[in-house]
Design an enzyme around this catalytic site. Sequence first.
Site, PDB file in Angstrom:
ATOM      1  N   HIS A 368      54.455   7.355   3.827  1.00 22.79           N
ATOM      2  CA  HIS A 368      53.653   8.413   4.431  1.00 22.79           C
ATOM      3  C   HIS A 368      53.260   9.478   3.427  1.00 22.79           C
ATOM      4  O   HIS A 368      52.145   9.983   3.420  1.00 22.79           O
ATOM      5  CB  HIS A 368      54.421   9.046   5.592  1.00 22.79           C
ATOM      6  CG  HIS A 368      54.864   8.033   6.589  1.00 22.79           C
ATOM      7  ND1 HIS A 368      55.683   8.323   7.635  1.00 22.79           N
ATOM      8  CD2 HIS A 368      54.588   6.726   6.686  1.00 22.79           C
ATOM      9  CE1 HIS A 368      55.902   7.229   8.333  1.00 22.79           C
ATOM     10  NE2 HIS A 368      55.257   6.254   7.766  1.00 22.79           N
ATOM     11  N   CYS A 681      35.974  -3.559   2.904  1.00 24.92           N
ATOM     12  CA  CYS A 681      36.641  -2.256   2.862  1.00 24.92           C
ATOM     13  C   CYS A 681      38.029  -2.307   2.234  1.00 24.92           C
ATOM     14  O   CYS A 681      38.719  -1.307   2.198  1.00 24.92           O
ATOM     15  CB  CYS A 681      36.715  -1.641   4.256  1.00 24.92           C
ATOM     16  SG  CYS A 681      37.727  -2.592   5.394  1.00 24.92           S
TER      17      CYS A 681
HETATM   18  C1  PEP Z   1      42.652  -4.357   4.390  1.00 23.89           C
HETATM   19  O1  PEP Z   1      43.569  -5.060   4.808  1.00 23.89           O
HETATM   20  O2  PEP Z   1      41.922  -4.663   3.419  1.00 23.89           O
HETATM   21  C2  PEP Z   1      42.361  -3.069   5.038  1.00 23.89           C
HETATM   22  C3  PEP Z   1      41.305  -2.372   4.720  1.00 23.89           C
HETATM   23  O3  PEP Z   1      43.269  -2.625   5.939  1.00 23.89           O
HETATM   24  P1  PEP Z   1      44.661  -1.954   5.517  1.00 23.89           P
HETATM   25  O4  PEP Z   1      44.661  -1.808   4.025  1.00 23.89           O
HETATM   26  O5  PEP Z   1      44.739  -0.661   6.232  1.00 23.89           O
HETATM   27  O6  PEP Z   1      45.621  -2.975   6.008  1.00 23.89           O
END
Ligand code: PEP
Length: 754
Positions: A368, A681
Amino acid sequence: MAAHAGHLTGPRLLLRQIRSIMARPGSAQERLDQLVDRIAANMVADVCSIYLRRDSGQMELWATHGLSGDAVHVTRLEANEGLIGEIARTTKPLYLSEAHKHPKFSYHPETGEKPFHAFLGVPILHGGRLLGVLVVQNRMPRIYSEEETEALQNVAMVLAGIVSAGDLFDAQELHTVALRPMREEQGHGKVIAEGLTYGTAVIHEPQVARASLIAEDPEAEEKRLEKAILEMRQAIDTFFQGKGHLLGGPSRDVIEAYRMFAHDQAWVERLYAAAASGLSAEAAVERVRGEHRARLQNARDPYMRERLHDLEDLANRLLRHLGAIDAPADLPARAVLVARDIGPAELLEFDRKKLKGLILENGSPTSHAAIVARALRLPVVGQIKGAMDRINPGDTLLVDAETGTVDIRPAPENINSFEQRLGVRHQRRAVFARQRDVPARTLDGQNIDLFMNAGLQVDLPRLDETGAQGIGLFRTEFQFMLSDHLPRLDAQIALYSSVLEAAKGRPVVFRTLDLGGDKVLPYVAHEREGNPALGWRAMRMALDRPSLLRFQLRALIAAANGRPLNVMFPLITTVAEFRSGRDLLDKEVERARRFGRAVPETINLGSMVETPAIVWQLDELLAEAGFVSVGANDLLQYFFAADRDNDRVSERYDMLNAGALRMLRHIAKTCAKAERPASVCGEIAGHALEAATLIALGFTQLSVPPAAVGPVKRMILTLPAQKLGTALARWIDQGAPDIRRKVAAFAKTHAIRV
Ligand code: PEP
Ligand code: MG
């Protein structure tokens, strides 16, 4: 003293006696000598010895009752040598009825130690830092009772407080005990939040006043402890009162889990036992916390670590109820905080203008504090072994959170070269600032939508600063992870509204709760899973406990307040999961209508593509989903079967590999054919070379961490996308083994700024 102590016996008497020895005038050595005599007499031991750790790591016999006086300051054990080394290594008490039979036993003739059988040694720990070892021995085999072990640990703790304060030693002696390392050294860890920084070390460790270590009146201390525990529990209970009904089903779990921590019988019993043995209430909390920490350092199981972290957190709360912890100290002008682990709320308590960096002994990129630190643009290096041990308050630190290196007490020439690197970084930033309003268009005229990832209120100003076109991934779980209770509906609405306000009409894609796996909430009971990344997480959890997701969707609809709303679901593995999520959204829209509330002007519902399973059902998914976003962090972890949080394997496989690129190309092509937007992303979209490759594969939307918007845009402006696309297709089709090298060489010959 005898008059006061007349009614005391055993361990309590011993603590009293120790305090009175410490209060006497005389040299440090004299006091330690008296101390070992006193402990030996009290515990009816033939030998009592204190070993303290030197700068070199050796354990030196500092005082003894029973061993040869000639051995004092002569006997030095190597760091891992003998039973003393064993205690230092494990930081646990060691009891043996036949010490010389232990495989680790090492004999030093100058001590005259041979005839001794029974052995009890305990570590002298100060805040989890090993200062030395305290030992008692008996000529005859004997059993040391649990109470005696306890008593010796208490003595060691008192001793630790005194030794670490330094006033026990004169100036000359001080330099030889490993209290304050002096040499220049380097620590290597893991980058948790990128950046370069330097500053003065501030050790973050809630301290308990030394004067209050020993109980004046143990019964009164037990009562104080009891009262503080009660108050703490009441505070926790009050917190939840009246809130449960808002949360539906999971509320019971939430309250139960939280109460369970505060009522943890084993913890509370340890506290009472420590207080009953003559420590003050504060010192009892501190001692039990110290034991947890020592264990925490050895725990490999993340669930266990999380659990111990909770107990540590409760210890802090308890110390607050005892009035023993002050507000964070004033920071020097450029402070680098050094902590074992730190809570996000604690981190936010420090003065942002002065706090320049953070070093953690533990800490993981998903902790966190790491999340908050990244949002605050605070460079963080974690997993620096022994940081609390190796860094003194006031030391100069150069924090390279690009490579994960920390220079402790650096030489002047290192400071100079570091300053030059900082200068280069500043210049780069100025270039990015100038690019802010330039559209992200490739050299050959392809428009790229460059979004940023976000998850906290503190991220929002970065939208304007970076010139990102919107938020391509808003990780809603951060609010849940940072809170010490389940965020209420109105708190969720408030956050989502403020995000939409800050976006000023730019699109924001809210991803619904992606919990589970390594994202555990301290206030929700969770079952231990053997394989959490493959376990009950994200949509699986949301669909099994739909009330949590429904509340969140309700909050999103309310926050949109008639404006367009973009939502996406995480970790979709089957089309049916997407449909079930959509049904819940439909129900919430219907509910809003029924209550006469504003419903979003348009709702664009998308799906993350994070599992290989959904990659091969894209056609069906795209028939129902408005858009997709490739969560490459998870997708690649599942594709390569390599845990993204396991250092040993997380970087083992390169995404610039024909197999992974074929999969990504399939996604880009399928979405283009279906005329559905597809973005990437995951973290890779924020790395310039990888981003160039993704664009060459056909992706026209990227969502990257705020700090990557500038560098990625700079790359885009210099990218001949089609030309790279043609070359890349060839390499992929050939199954070339060195695609990274080829892309890098292409970037070099075409002057792409990667
Ligand atoms: C991912 O898995 O690429 C993603 C964007 O989600 P997180 O990193 O939050 O799991
Ligand atoms: Mg993910």
